[in-house]
Design a protein around this motif. Structure first.
Motif, mmCIF file in Angstrom:
data_model
loop_
_atom_site.group_PDB
_atom_site.id
_atom_site.type_symbol
_atom_site.label_atom_id
_atom_site.label_comp_id
_atom_site.label_asym_id
_atom_site.label_seq_id
_atom_site.Cartn_x
_atom_site.Cartn_y
_atom_site.Cartn_z
ATOM 1 N N ALA A 38 0.810 -1.228 0.000
ATOM 2 C CA ALA A 38 0.000 0.000 0.000
ATOM 3 C C ALA A 38 0.838 1.271 0.000
ATOM 4 N N SER A 39 2.122 1.141 0.354
ATOM 5 C CA SER A 39 2.985 2.329 0.390
ATOM 6 C C SER A 39 3.524 2.664 -0.998
ATOM 7 N N GLY A 40 3.219 1.827 -1.993
ATOM 8 C CA GLY A 40 3.917 1.922 -3.280
ATOM 9 C C GLY A 40 3.224 2.766 -4.337
ATOM 10 N N ASP A 41 3.844 2.732 -5.505
ATOM 11 C CA ASP A 41 3.440 3.565 -6.635
ATOM 12 C C ASP A 41 2.102 3.108 -7.242
ATOM 13 N N LEU A 42 2.002 1.817 -7.494
ATOM 14 C CA LEU A 42 0.768 1.289 -8.089
ATOM 15 C C LEU A 42 -0.422 1.598 -7.179
ATOM 16 N N ARG A 72 5.539 -2.717 4.646
ATOM 17 C CA ARG A 72 6.533 -2.678 5.728
ATOM 18 C C ARG A 72 6.694 -1.276 6.298
ATOM 19 N N THR A 73 6.552 -0.271 5.426
ATOM 20 C CA THR A 73 6.766 1.110 5.861
ATOM 21 C C THR A 73 5.917 1.441 7.080
ATOM 22 N N LYS A 74 6.571 2.038 8.066
ATOM 23 C CA LYS A 74 5.841 2.321 9.311
ATOM 24 C C LYS A 74 5.165 3.689 9.205
ATOM 25 N N SER A 111 5.947 -7.119 8.075
ATOM 26 C CA SER A 111 6.853 -7.623 7.035
ATOM 27 C C SER A 111 6.093 -8.619 6.153
ATOM 28 N N TYR A 112 6.730 -8.987 5.045
ATOM 29 C CA TYR A 112 6.051 -9.895 4.114
ATOM 30 C C TYR A 112 6.334 -11.369 4.422
ATOM 31 N N ASP A 113 7.329 -11.600 5.292
ATOM 32 C CA ASP A 113 7.743 -13.000 5.453
ATOM 33 C C ASP A 113 7.630 -13.518 6.888
ATOM 34 N N GLU A 178 -0.117 -9.070 -9.802
ATOM 35 C CA GLU A 178 0.225 -8.166 -10.899
ATOM 36 C C GLU A 178 1.247 -8.804 -11.829
ATOM 37 N N LYS A 179 1.348 -8.262 -13.029
ATOM 38 C CA LYS A 179 2.474 -8.581 -13.882
ATOM 39 C C LYS A 179 3.702 -7.888 -13.303
ATOM 40 N N PRO A 180 4.924 -8.186 -13.639
ATOM 41 C CA PRO A 180 5.310 -9.346 -14.442
ATOM 42 C C PRO A 180 5.270 -10.613 -13.584
ATOM 43 N N GLY A 253 11.474 6.713 -7.551
ATOM 44 C CA GLY A 253 11.411 5.973 -6.292
ATOM 45 C C GLY A 253 10.948 4.531 -6.426
ATOM 46 N N ARG A 254 10.703 4.076 -7.674
ATOM 47 C CA ARG A 254 10.257 2.678 -7.854
ATOM 48 C C ARG A 254 11.417 1.742 -8.159
ATOM 49 N N GLY A 255 12.644 2.223 -7.957
ATOM 50 C CA GLY A 255 13.805 1.401 -8.300
ATOM 51 C C GLY A 255 13.778 0.038 -7.627
HETATM 52 P P1 NDP Z 1 6.977 -0.135 -5.914
HETATM 53 O O1 NDP Z 1 8.448 -0.129 -6.134
HETATM 54 O O2 NDP Z 1 6.320 1.141 -5.575
HETATM 55 O O3 NDP Z 1 6.694 -1.252 -4.799
HETATM 56 C C1 NDP Z 1 5.471 -1.400 -4.083
HETATM 57 C C2 NDP Z 1 5.783 -1.627 -2.610
HETATM 58 O O4 NDP Z 1 6.417 -2.896 -2.484
HETATM 59 C C3 NDP Z 1 6.746 -0.618 -2.039
HETATM 60 O O5 NDP Z 1 6.075 0.497 -1.524
HETATM 61 C C4 NDP Z 1 7.452 -1.395 -0.958
HETATM 62 O O6 NDP Z 1 6.673 -1.329 0.231
HETATM 63 C C5 NDP Z 1 7.415 -2.847 -1.470
HETATM 64 N N1 NDP Z 1 8.680 -3.226 -2.102
HETATM 65 C C6 NDP Z 1 9.378 -2.569 -3.065
HETATM 66 N N2 NDP Z 1 10.477 -3.252 -3.412
HETATM 67 C C7 NDP Z 1 10.482 -4.360 -2.663
HETATM 68 C C8 NDP Z 1 11.342 -5.484 -2.556
HETATM 69 N N3 NDP Z 1 12.425 -5.577 -3.320
HETATM 70 N N4 NDP Z 1 11.022 -6.461 -1.674
HETATM 71 C C9 NDP Z 1 9.905 -6.365 -0.911
HETATM 72 N N5 NDP Z 1 9.056 -5.324 -0.976
HETATM 73 C C10 NDP Z 1 9.330 -4.355 -1.830
HETATM 74 O O7 NDP Z 1 6.329 -0.805 -7.196
HETATM 75 P P2 NDP Z 1 4.938 -0.554 -7.917
HETATM 76 O O8 NDP Z 1 3.891 -0.243 -6.929
HETATM 77 O O9 NDP Z 1 5.137 0.394 -9.010
HETATM 78 O O10 NDP Z 1 4.709 -1.974 -8.599
HETATM 79 C C11 NDP Z 1 4.251 -3.106 -7.873
HETATM 80 C C12 NDP Z 1 3.710 -4.112 -8.871
HETATM 81 O O11 NDP Z 1 2.662 -3.504 -9.592
HETATM 82 C C13 NDP Z 1 4.735 -4.557 -9.893
HETATM 83 O O12 NDP Z 1 4.547 -5.934 -10.113
HETATM 84 C C14 NDP Z 1 4.371 -3.755 -11.150
HETATM 85 O O13 NDP Z 1 4.653 -4.469 -12.319
HETATM 86 C C15 NDP Z 1 2.877 -3.626 -10.995
HETATM 87 N N6 NDP Z 1 2.290 -2.484 -11.681
HETATM 88 C C16 NDP Z 1 2.659 -1.205 -11.382
HETATM 89 C C17 NDP Z 1 2.041 -0.122 -11.995
HETATM 90 C C18 NDP Z 1 2.391 1.281 -11.706
HETATM 91 O O14 NDP Z 1 1.838 2.178 -12.356
HETATM 92 N N7 NDP Z 1 3.270 1.541 -10.757
HETATM 93 C C19 NDP Z 1 0.944 -0.353 -12.991
HETATM 94 C C20 NDP Z 1 0.676 -1.735 -13.254
HETATM 95 C C21 NDP Z 1 1.317 -2.731 -12.605
HETATM 96 P P3 NDP Z 1 7.280 -1.436 1.692
HETATM 97 O O15 NDP Z 1 8.739 -1.226 1.630
HETATM 98 O O16 NDP Z 1 6.555 -0.366 2.461
HETATM 99 O O17 NDP Z 1 6.890 -2.785 2.148
#
Ligand code: NDP
Ligand code: BG6
Length: 464
Positions: A38-42, A72-74, A111-113, A178-180, A253-255
């Motif tokens: 939920a903290s991520g880009d998608l 994981r993000t607090k 955490s995820y694990d 999600e893909k991939p 920031g999606r690296g």
């Molecule tokens: P992010 O890099 O934003 O990752 C999402 C969240 O996953 C992060 O906020 C982080 O949360 C956790 N995360 C990131 N890297 C790792 C890692 N190496 N190991 C464990 N947790 C990790 O990616 P997106 O949200 O952009 O993409 C997620 C999925 O969605 C991918 O499969 C992508 O293909 C798919 N997708 C993305 C789209 C987009 O527009 N961004 C559109 C369509 C599909 P935390 O650290 O808080 O746990």
């Protein structure tokens, strides 16, 4: 697909819906939607906005739905709400509606694990179910993995261990991934087996959101409901097909996800290949998801005998690939300093079959380019023995006939034609027959791809 299958989920339900959109009454009751990552880009750009739009349209009711963010993000509930607010406050959305919707969201950090976080998540979901006084057997749990694929197996294990719908009388637990789907064939098969051991096929939804885009949905109709395309759609008339994705922003920031996968696995192997299959496939015998899927698969694999398969898409030639990385990619703090990951790629695919032999399918995808656009360009061959050459404004052959389907932004399709320049002179010029959705369908709001897909996962519909 899942356990042993070969189809993508969005291939499992009706992104090409042949039945009207209606709510199945057995699918009502307490609904918990859990966005993992939920903290991520998608999550912020697409998942929460799509849930909000479904809420606004009444497909998600506040008296039965609750949304959980997990990562994981607090951060606190309010931190998450503040992060996503600006992505919801767009168009005609009213600020009160946004606030009402945000109150449906609860954030759990873990955490995820390890089990701890997932036990906590389960507790929160159960509290919501009790609060909603969920009729036994009717509670539904949808887990949406907005996460890098590397963590899908462990997250699925944790869900299975800690968070399944508790009732034996009904309701359901569904997983959206999600893909991939993996990094290569081995990892995709492994992932498929790992997830397939945990969940039944009907519980699994694999999403490729390009299949939910309005003009991708339209491809089947265009191709097979219009007489004049039928005789033209082949190697005799088409010179090349270009399927292009451009974005005017970088990884931002999606690296953590992107650098491990790169542009080919992020965009070409899934989104553009799905589009290619819809452009290149033969007519399915019906609109059933399985029939559409079967035709799409035949673009990539075909039976040559009872025991042998062939791959109509020929191996890609090195000289027909261009890779690149935009300047500044490595400045993103989430990208490793010495990363070699491509952010731009062009590849030429050639389909060895009766319809497409000799027609290059040029797939291009890039991040941090000068504009944002996704389109399909079907370029037709030149007119043989062109008698208008001398009359052309350009003083040479006119541009080719082209049929362009613009998936985004500003959905449109247009045909480039050569016509007589209006006036007394006999000269020719290129013009367009233009169907711009913004003008033609002013009263219609085109749904975002994810709205369609999430709705379908809630109602258990299959797509192709
Ligand atoms: P992010 O890099 O934003 O990752 C999402 C969240 O996953 C992060 O906020 C982080 O949360 C956790 N995360 C990131 N890297 C790792 C890692 N190496 N190991 C464990 N947790 C990790 O990616 P997106 O949200 O952009 O993409 C997620 C999925 O969605 C991918 O499969 C992508 O293909 C798919 N997708 C993305 C789209 C987009 O527009 N961004 C559109 C369509 C599909 P935390 O650290 O808080 O746990
Ligand atoms: C996702 C990719 O699948 O699609 C992202 O992971 C990309 O890198 C996104 O930004 C683009 O989607 P859309 O719908 O905005 O074209």
């Amino acid at each position: 697909m899942g356990s042993g299958g070969g189809q993508w989920i969005v291939e499992k339900r009706s992104s090409f819906r042949s039945e009207p959109l209606e709510v199945n009454v057995s699918e009502t009751g307490c609904l918990s939607i859990v966005v993992l990552g939920a903290s991520g880009d998608l999550a912020k750009k697409k998942t929460f906005p799509a849930l909000f739009n479904l809420y606004r349209q009444g497909f998600l009711q506040s008296n039965e739905v609750h949304i959980f963010g997990y990562a994981r993000t607090k951060i606190s509930d309010d931190d998450l709400r503040n992060r996503i607010r600006s992505y919801l406050e767009k168009g005609s959305a009213k600020s009160e509606e946004v606030s009402e919707f945000l109150q449906l969201i609860k954030y759990v950090s873990g955490s995820y694990d390890t089990e701890e976080g997932f036990r906590m998540l389960d507790k929160e979901i159960s509290l919501h179910e009790e609060f909603r006084n969920s009729t036994e057997g009717s509670s539904r749990r949808l887990f949406y993995l907005a996460l890098p694929p590397s963590v899908y197996p462990v997250v699925c294990r944790m869900i299975k261990l800690c968070c399944m719908n508790k009732s034996h009388l009904g309701g359901w637990t569904r997983i959206v991934v999600e893909k991939p789907f993996g990094k290569d064939l081995d990892s995709a098969e492994k992932l498929s087996n790992q997830i397939g051991e945990l969940f039944e096929e009907p519980q699994l939804y694999r999403i490729d959101h390009y299949l939910g885009k309005e003009l991708v949905q339209n491809l089947l109709v265009l191709r097979f409901a219009n007489r004049f395309f039928l005789p033209l759609w082949n190697r005799d008339n088409i010179d090349n097909v270009q399927i292009v994705f451009r974005e005017d922003f970088g990884t931002e920031g999606r690296g953590g996800y992107f650098d491990e996968y790169g542009i080919i696995r992020d965009i070409i192997q899934n989104h553009l290949l799905q589009v290619l299959c819809l452009v290149a496939m033969e007519k399915p015998v019906s609109l059933k998801p399985e029939h559409i899927r079967d035709e799409k698969v035949k673009v990539r694999v075909s039976n040559t005998s009872l025991t042998h398969f062939s791959f109509p898409i020929m191996p890609i030639k090195d000289e027909e690939v261009v890779l690149g990385q935009y300047n500044g990619y490595r400045d993103d703090p989430t990208v490793p300093d010495h990363s070699n990951t491509p952010t731009f790629a062009t590849v030429v695919l050639r389909i060895h079959n009766e319809r497409w032999e000799g027609v290059p399918f040029i797939l291009k995808a890039g991040k941090a380019l000068n504009s944002r656009k996704a389109e399909i360009r079907i370029q037709f061959k030149d007119v043989p023995g062109d008698i208008f050459r001398l009359f052309s404004c350009l003083g040479k052959n006119q541009g080719r006939n082209e049929f362009v389907i613009r998936l985004q932004p500003s959905e449109a399709m247009y045909m480039k034609l050569t016509v007589k320049q209006p006036g007394l002179e006999m000269s020719t010029v290129q013009s367009e027959l233009d169907l711009s959705y913004g003008q033609r369908y002013q009263q219609v709001t085109i749904p975002e791809a994810y709205e369609r897909l999430i709705l379908d996962t809630n109602y258990g519909r299959l797509q192709s």
